[in-house]
Scaffold this motif. Structure first.
Motif, PDB file in Angstrom:
ATOM      1  N   TYR A 339       0.831  -1.207   0.000  1.00 54.63           N
ATOM      2  CA  TYR A 339       0.000   0.000   0.000  1.00 54.63           C
ATOM      3  C   TYR A 339       0.861   1.250   0.000  1.00 54.63           C
ATOM      4  O   TYR A 339       2.062   1.211   0.288  1.00 54.63           O
ATOM      5  N   LYS A 340       0.217   2.374  -0.330  1.00 51.12           N
ATOM      6  CA  LYS A 340       0.871   3.678  -0.362  1.00 51.12           C
ATOM      7  C   LYS A 340       0.007   4.695   0.375  1.00 51.12           C
ATOM      8  O   LYS A 340      -1.223   4.617   0.314  1.00 51.12           O
ATOM      9  N   VAL A 341       0.679   5.670   1.017  1.00 51.46           N
ATOM     10  CA  VAL A 341      -0.012   6.756   1.698  1.00 51.46           C
ATOM     11  C   VAL A 341       0.426   8.070   1.057  1.00 51.46           C
ATOM     12  O   VAL A 341       1.625   8.290   0.816  1.00 51.46           O
ATOM     13  N   PHE A 342      -0.551   8.924   0.773  1.00 49.43           N
ATOM     14  CA  PHE A 342      -0.285  10.216   0.144  1.00 49.43           C
ATOM     15  C   PHE A 342      -0.818  11.342   1.032  1.00 49.43           C
ATOM     16  O   PHE A 342      -1.792  11.151   1.774  1.00 49.43           O
ATOM     17  N   ASP A 343      -0.208  12.537   0.911  1.00 52.07           N
ATOM     18  CA  ASP A 343      -0.755  13.691   1.615  1.00 52.07           C
ATOM     19  C   ASP A 343      -1.855  14.320   0.762  1.00 52.07           C
ATOM     20  O   ASP A 343      -2.213  13.811  -0.310  1.00 52.07           O
ATOM     21  N   LEU A 344      -2.396  15.463   1.215  1.00 52.44           N
ATOM     22  CA  LEU A 344      -3.524  16.078   0.526  1.00 52.44           C
ATOM     23  C   LEU A 344      -3.154  16.605  -0.857  1.00 52.44           C
ATOM     24  O   LEU A 344      -4.032  16.827  -1.696  1.00 52.44           O
ATOM     25  N   LYS A 345      -1.887  16.796  -1.118  1.00 49.46           N
ATOM     26  CA  LYS A 345      -1.449  17.262  -2.426  1.00 49.46           C
ATOM     27  C   LYS A 345      -1.060  16.108  -3.358  1.00 49.46           C
ATOM     28  O   LYS A 345      -0.609  16.334  -4.471  1.00 49.46           O
ATOM     29  N   GLY A 346      -1.239  14.902  -2.880  1.00 45.03           N
ATOM     30  CA  GLY A 346      -0.917  13.738  -3.693  1.00 45.03           C
ATOM     31  C   GLY A 346       0.526  13.307  -3.619  1.00 45.03           C
ATOM     32  O   GLY A 346       0.957  12.431  -4.381  1.00 45.03           O
ATOM     33  N   LYS A 347       1.294  13.869  -2.689  1.00 43.12           N
ATOM     34  CA  LYS A 347       2.688  13.486  -2.535  1.00 43.12           C
ATOM     35  C   LYS A 347       2.785  12.181  -1.754  1.00 43.12           C
ATOM     36  O   LYS A 347       2.159  12.014  -0.713  1.00 43.12           O
ATOM     37  N   LEU A 348       3.591  11.237  -2.262  1.00 49.03           N
ATOM     38  CA  LEU A 348       3.798   9.969  -1.581  1.00 49.03           C
ATOM     39  C   LEU A 348       4.590  10.199  -0.291  1.00 49.03           C
ATOM     40  O   LEU A 348       5.709  10.715  -0.325  1.00 49.03           O
ATOM     41  N   VAL A 349       3.996   9.807   0.842  1.00 47.46           N
ATOM     42  CA  VAL A 349       4.674  10.003   2.125  1.00 47.46           C
ATOM     43  C   VAL A 349       5.060   8.687   2.780  1.00 47.46           C
ATOM     44  O   VAL A 349       5.865   8.665   3.719  1.00 47.46           O
ATOM     45  N   LYS A 350       4.505   7.579   2.283  1.00 49.31           N
ATOM     46  CA  LYS A 350       4.851   6.273   2.844  1.00 49.31           C
ATOM     47  C   LYS A 350       4.507   5.197   1.834  1.00 49.31           C
ATOM     48  O   LYS A 350       3.461   5.260   1.173  1.00 49.31           O
ATOM     49  N   GLU A 351       5.391   4.220   1.705  1.00 52.35           N
ATOM     50  CA  GLU A 351       5.115   3.075   0.833  1.00 52.35           C
ATOM     51  C   GLU A 351       5.539   1.801   1.529  1.00 52.35           C
ATOM     52  O   GLU A 351       6.673   1.683   1.997  1.00 52.35           O
ATOM     53  N   VAL A 352       4.625   0.850   1.617  1.00 49.48           N
ATOM     54  CA  VAL A 352       4.904  -0.466   2.196  1.00 49.48           C
ATOM     55  C   VAL A 352       4.774  -1.486   1.077  1.00 49.48           C
ATOM     56  O   VAL A 352       3.694  -1.684   0.510  1.00 49.48           O
ATOM     57  N   LYS A 353       5.880  -2.137   0.734  1.00 50.48           N
ATOM     58  CA  LYS A 353       5.900  -3.107  -0.348  1.00 50.48           C
ATOM     59  C   LYS A 353       5.686  -4.524   0.190  1.00 50.48           C
ATOM     60  O   LYS A 353       5.842  -4.777   1.384  1.00 50.48           O
ATOM     61  N   ASN A 354       5.353  -5.426  -0.706  1.00 47.38           N
ATOM     62  CA  ASN A 354       5.157  -6.816  -0.307  1.00 47.38           C
ATOM     63  C   ASN A 354       6.479  -7.414   0.169  1.00 47.38           C
ATOM     64  O   ASN A 354       7.443  -7.494  -0.589  1.00 47.38           O
ATOM     65  N   ASP A 355       6.523  -7.819   1.424  1.00 52.09           N
ATOM     66  CA  ASP A 355       7.733  -8.413   1.984  1.00 52.09           C
ATOM     67  C   ASP A 355       7.457  -9.796   2.561  1.00 52.09           C
ATOM     68  O   ASP A 355       8.226 -10.321   3.343  1.00 52.09           O
ATOM     69  N   PHE A 356       6.342 -10.383   2.117  1.00 47.65           N
ATOM     70  CA  PHE A 356       5.906 -11.632   2.741  1.00 47.65           C
ATOM     71  C   PHE A 356       6.378 -12.837   1.949  1.00 47.65           C
ATOM     72  O   PHE A 356       6.228 -12.903   0.728  1.00 47.65           O
ATOM     73  N   THR A 357       6.941 -13.805   2.646  1.00 46.44           N
ATOM     74  CA  THR A 357       7.277 -15.098   2.045  1.00 46.44           C
ATOM     75  C   THR A 357       6.660 -16.176   2.916  1.00 46.44           C
ATOM     76  O   THR A 357       6.501 -16.018   4.125  1.00 46.44           O
ATOM     77  N   ILE A 358       6.307 -17.282   2.294  1.00 43.91           N
ATOM     78  CA  ILE A 358       5.670 -18.362   3.044  1.00 43.91           C
ATOM     79  C   ILE A 358       6.175 -19.691   2.504  1.00 43.91           C
ATOM     80  O   ILE A 358       6.342 -19.870   1.293  1.00 43.91           O
ATOM     81  N   ASP A 359       6.457 -20.603   3.390  1.00 42.51           N
ATOM     82  CA  ASP A 359       7.007 -21.901   3.028  1.00 42.51           C
ATOM     83  C   ASP A 359       5.872 -22.903   2.905  1.00 42.51           C
ATOM     84  O   ASP A 359       5.416 -23.468   3.887  1.00 42.51           O
ATOM     85  N   ALA A 360       5.375 -23.093   1.689  1.00 40.15           N
ATOM     86  CA  ALA A 360       4.321 -24.079   1.462  1.00 40.15           C
ATOM     87  C   ALA A 360       4.674 -24.881   0.219  1.00 40.15           C
ATOM     88  O   ALA A 360       5.144 -24.328  -0.771  1.00 40.15           O
TER      89      ALA A 360
END
Length: 446
Positions: A339-360
């Protein structure tokens, strides 16, 4: 009835005390399965294994604490293909049973996975519940609102575990994003925009023809009143016929509208509007290929859904997603575990990328690996009574929102609804679409 309840009671009492609330990246389904041990395997039967059902069968059979013991499909080709893949995953070939009624007479399995066409979803889940089985039910929860209500009543009566397959509720970073919305990262969120785009081709004009030898069309129709077989219906195009399907709104809209409802913390709307239609091609396709649904809620918040089945131009850089708008900014979740978080002007202030791995075992597709968390949550609901990520009541409400959009689309474009239960107010024509007619002898009953 008592024997069914006794069976469910026994299968929901487990000795283990695992909690998946703290699933960590890198500590996956197989790791948990090894703790549980082989004697705690959930025995599963699969119903509907042509496309999504085949993917689910591969996922379930790749979980070390699960064994698929039966495949049930009206298409003998699909059943054979799935059985072969499952055997490759778990080292044991499942049995084949073409008739769900005969399958549910068997005592040697615990749970039914339903991945059939939509008109079978709730009836199959109801039948399985009455037979003492737990249910993993693909979205949508039902073909129409009345079926959803019957399914809720059935679950309350028999007390079994029913998890809906809106699996993003179990994806770690998606859940984290929703928690950020709840915690006020963008202030009060008041609008959630959801969407799905694709480039689906025309389905043409079907011709009546003989039923293929590999298909039991009578059972494929099941609860639905009988229609002649046409060559452009099976396997996927049933989605676009009201008689069997629910259109793009429930096919893909359910996922993102569910996230929107979760993020805004709303249940039933007060007003629903829908505009759109079959715009791109002139063919047998009945449901909208272009549709915009608006859902207004009493707390002065709103959900919108835009579906474009025949123009895949992305929205906000993605073909599928939800974006929350709030007092202080916005938060966007696309189709993945990020997901990404933006301020009221549309500026990216936070980005969380997929960091999940699973052993199946045998799971090379990232989304399948993430979906395994949802499957394991279902298993723990059965074993330990753990809270489900998507219990059937929550699944019904999210399904109902897009069903109301479709009902509005088919009955003038506007509905007033009761915020206590979602029922339609002051519109007799629209209320006729709350349920459907059934083939005689197939009527679902709680």
């Amino acid at each position: 009835m008592n024997s069914r309840r006794d069976f469910i009671k026994k299968t929901t009492i487990g000795a283990t005390a695992l909690s998946f609330g703290g699933v960590l990246p890198g500590f996956g389904a197989r790791s948990y399965a090894n703790i549980l041990g082989a004697n705690d395997r959930i025995r599963v039967a699969m119903m509907g294994v042509n496309a999504r059902g085949l993917a689910l069968a591969n996922n379930f059979s790749s979980q070390s604490n699960c064994e698929i013991v039966y495949i049930c499909d009206v298409d003998t080709r699909a059943a054979d293909k799935c059985a072969g893949q499952v055997e490759g995953n778990q080292g044991k070939r499942p049995g084949l049973e073409g008739d769900i009624r005969k399958l549910l007479e068997k005592k040697d399995f615990d749970a039914l996975v339903v991945a059939t066409p939509d008109h079978w979803h709730a009836p199959a889940a109801i039948m399985a519940s009455q037979a003492g089985k737990h249910v993993y039910l693909e979205k949508p929860a039902s073909h129409n609102p009345r079926e959803g209500e019957l399914l809720l009543a059935t679950q309350k009566k028999y007390g079994n575990v029913i998890q809906m397959g809106n699996q993003r509720r179990s994806w770690p970073n998606v859940a984290k994003a929703i928690q950020e919305v709840h915690n006020g990262v963008i202030g009060k969120a008041y609008l959630a925009k959801t969407w799905y785009t694709n480039n689906r081709p025309s389905i043409g004009v079907g011709k009546a023809t003989a039923v293929p030898s590999w298909l039991n069309y009578e059972l494929w129709q099941g609860p639905a009143p009988r229609r002649e077989y046409k060559d452009n219906l099976i396997h996927y195009n049933w989605h676009w016929f009201w008689h069997w399907g629910t259109g793009e709104a429930l096919n893909n809209g359910t996922h993102m509208v569910d996230l929107a409802r979760w993020g805004l913390q709303v249940d039933y709307p007060t007003k629903v509007t829908s505009a759109g239609g079959r715009y791109r091609y002139q063919d047998d396709w009945q449901t909208p290929d272009t549709q915009i649904i608006n859902l207004e809620f009493a707390d002065k918040s709103m959900i919108t859904w835009e579906g474009r089945s025949c123009n895949g131009t992305p929205i906000e850089g993605s073909t599928v997603g939800v974006i929350f708008y709030g007092e202080n900014g916005s938060l966007q979740i696309d189709g993945g575990n990020a997901y990404k978080v933006f301020d009221l002007k549309g500026k990216l202030v936070k980005e969380v990328k997929n960091d999940f791995t699973i052993d199946a075992r045998n799971l090379t597709n990232p989304s399948q690996a993430l979906d395994a968390i949802h499957i394991q949550n279902f298993f723990e609901g059965i074993k330990n009574g753990q809270k489900l990520a998507s219990d059937i009541e929550s699944g019904h409400i999210s399904t109902l929102l897009v069903q109301l959009g479709n009902i509005a689309q088919r009955s003038g474009g506007f509905l007033e609804t009761d915020p206590a239960n979602g029922h339609i107010l002051n519109n007799k024509e629209a209320r006729k679409l709350w349920s459907r007619e059934y083939e005689k002898g197939w009527e679902p009953k709680a």
